[in-house]
Design a protein around this motif. Sequence first.
Motif, PDB file in Angstrom:
ATOM      1  N   ALA A 285       0.240  -6.691  -7.302  1.00  0.00           N
ATOM      2  CA  ALA A 285       0.870  -7.944  -7.747  1.00  0.00           C
ATOM      3  C   ALA A 285       2.326  -8.016  -7.290  1.00  0.00           C
ATOM      4  CB  ALA A 285       0.784  -8.067  -9.266  1.00  0.00           C
ATOM      5  N   LEU A 286       3.056  -6.914  -7.412  1.00  0.00           N
ATOM      6  CA  LEU A 286       4.455  -6.900  -6.963  1.00  0.00           C
ATOM      7  C   LEU A 286       4.546  -7.119  -5.454  1.00  0.00           C
ATOM      8  CD1 LEU A 286       5.896  -4.001  -9.142  1.00  0.00           C
ATOM      9  CD2 LEU A 286       6.502  -6.427  -9.292  1.00  0.00           C
ATOM     10  N   LEU A 287       3.631  -6.525  -4.708  1.00  0.00           N
ATOM     11  CA  LEU A 287       3.663  -6.715  -3.256  1.00  0.00           C
ATOM     12  C   LEU A 287       3.282  -8.135  -2.853  1.00  0.00           C
ATOM     13  CD1 LEU A 287       2.307  -3.422  -1.650  1.00  0.00           C
ATOM     14  CD2 LEU A 287       4.657  -4.221  -1.860  1.00  0.00           C
ATOM     15  N   ILE A 288       2.359  -8.755  -3.568  1.00  0.00           N
ATOM     16  CA  ILE A 288       2.031 -10.153  -3.275  1.00  0.00           C
ATOM     17  C   ILE A 288       3.292 -11.001  -3.383  1.00  0.00           C
ATOM     18  CG2 ILE A 288       0.883 -12.212  -4.192  1.00  0.00           C
ATOM     19  CD1 ILE A 288      -1.562 -10.452  -4.739  1.00  0.00           C
ATOM     20  N   LEU A 289       4.072 -10.753  -4.421  1.00  0.00           N
ATOM     21  CA  LEU A 289       5.318 -11.501  -4.621  1.00  0.00           C
ATOM     22  C   LEU A 289       6.423 -11.060  -3.664  1.00  0.00           C
ATOM     23  CD1 LEU A 289       5.395 -11.433  -8.512  1.00  0.00           C
ATOM     24  CD2 LEU A 289       4.762 -13.373  -7.046  1.00  0.00           C
ATOM     25  N   GLY A 290       6.284  -9.878  -3.116  1.00  0.00           N
ATOM     26  CA  GLY A 290       7.347  -9.338  -2.273  1.00  0.00           C
ATOM     27  C   GLY A 290       8.520  -8.875  -3.122  1.00  0.00           C
ATOM     28  N   MET A 291       8.211  -8.323  -4.272  1.00  0.00           N
ATOM     29  CA  MET A 291       9.239  -7.891  -5.224  1.00  0.00           C
ATOM     30  C   MET A 291       9.288  -6.358  -5.251  1.00  0.00           C
ATOM     31  SD  MET A 291       9.455  -9.267  -9.059  1.00  0.00           S
ATOM     32  CE  MET A 291      10.924  -9.169 -10.005  1.00  0.00           C
ATOM     33  N   PHE A 292      10.466  -5.791  -5.009  1.00  0.00           N
ATOM     34  CA  PHE A 292      10.642  -4.341  -4.907  1.00  0.00           C
ATOM     35  C   PHE A 292       9.704  -3.770  -3.838  1.00  0.00           C
ATOM     36  CE2 PHE A 292      11.253  -5.402  -9.492  1.00  0.00           C
ATOM     37  CZ  PHE A 292      12.636  -5.345  -9.487  1.00  0.00           C
ATOM     38  N   THR A 293       9.577  -4.474  -2.746  1.00  0.00           N
ATOM     39  CA  THR A 293       8.582  -4.162  -1.721  1.00  0.00           C
ATOM     40  C   THR A 293       8.703  -2.735  -1.215  1.00  0.00           C
ATOM     41  OG1 THR A 293       8.498  -6.464  -1.014  1.00  0.00           O
ATOM     42  CG2 THR A 293       7.694  -4.817   0.550  1.00  0.00           C
ATOM     43  N   ARG A 294       9.884  -2.313  -0.833  1.00  0.00           N
ATOM     44  CA  ARG A 294      10.016  -0.980  -0.218  1.00  0.00           C
ATOM     45  C   ARG A 294       9.636   0.150  -1.173  1.00  0.00           C
ATOM     46  NH1 ARG A 294      14.223  -3.658   3.079  1.00  0.00           N
ATOM     47  NH2 ARG A 294      13.578  -3.318   5.240  1.00  0.00           N
ATOM     48  N   PRO A 295      10.202   0.225  -2.380  1.00  0.00           N
ATOM     49  CA  PRO A 295       9.802   1.343  -3.247  1.00  0.00           C
ATOM     50  C   PRO A 295       8.344   1.256  -3.700  1.00  0.00           C
ATOM     51  CG  PRO A 295      11.364  -0.099  -4.376  1.00  0.00           C
ATOM     52  CD  PRO A 295      11.300  -0.549  -2.956  1.00  0.00           C
ATOM     53  N   VAL A 296       7.852   0.064  -3.996  1.00  0.00           N
ATOM     54  CA  VAL A 296       6.458  -0.081  -4.419  1.00  0.00           C
ATOM     55  C   VAL A 296       5.524   0.324  -3.283  1.00  0.00           C
ATOM     56  CG1 VAL A 296       4.678  -1.755  -5.078  1.00  0.00           C
ATOM     57  CG2 VAL A 296       6.919  -1.813  -6.192  1.00  0.00           C
ATOM     58  N   ALA A 297       5.792  -0.136  -2.078  1.00  0.00           N
ATOM     59  CA  ALA A 297       4.947   0.208  -0.931  1.00  0.00           C
ATOM     60  C   ALA A 297       4.974   1.713  -0.669  1.00  0.00           C
ATOM     61  CB  ALA A 297       5.389  -0.566   0.303  1.00  0.00           C
ATOM     62  N   PHE A 298       6.125   2.343  -0.866  1.00  0.00           N
ATOM     63  CA  PHE A 298       6.225   3.790  -0.670  1.00  0.00           C
ATOM     64  C   PHE A 298       5.329   4.525  -1.662  1.00  0.00           C
ATOM     65  CE2 PHE A 298       8.238   7.935  -1.417  1.00  0.00           C
ATOM     66  CZ  PHE A 298       8.214   8.441  -0.124  1.00  0.00           C
ATOM     67  N   VAL A 299       5.374   4.122  -2.929  1.00  0.00           N
ATOM     68  CA  VAL A 299       4.543   4.754  -3.959  1.00  0.00           C
ATOM     69  C   VAL A 299       3.058   4.534  -3.652  1.00  0.00           C
ATOM     70  CG1 VAL A 299       3.878   4.632  -6.399  1.00  0.00           C
ATOM     71  CG2 VAL A 299       6.299   4.678  -5.765  1.00  0.00           C
TER      72      VAL A 299
END
Length: 136
Positions: free
Chosen positions: A65-79
């Motif tokens: 959900a966070l990635l769909i919004l593009g919110m905190f993309t870098r840390p979320v994508a890393f995790v």
Amino acid sequence: MSFTQYIKTTWTPRVQSIMRIVAAYLFMLHGSSKILHIPYIARFEHVHIFSLAGLAGMLELVGGALLILGMFTRPVAFVLSGEMAFAYFMAHASRGHIWLPLMNGGDAAVLYCFIFLFLAIAGGGTWSIDRIFRGR
């Protein structure tokens, strides 16, 4: 401006955003099926939130959900990239054929791992909340 430069400056960040949204939506469906049972998949019927599969489902649902919004993309994508690497070696490579993901059912995990690793480095693209917060 040359055609190549136009594509690079105008369309690359947009397509990056589209890739982020599509990958995140598909990924979020995995979490949704484990946690919310939508869509219903019988093997996820008895997943408990405090199990390894439940933790993965929460990461997939919330992270997607966070990635769909593009919110905190870098840390979320890393995790999430790390989650997929872990999932590959725990659930798929243990079936054998460690270097042949097609044979052990881990091809989606490998793709998600590297898509999310790319997003962790490149960011969410033009259409993201992160970009709005940066004021661009």
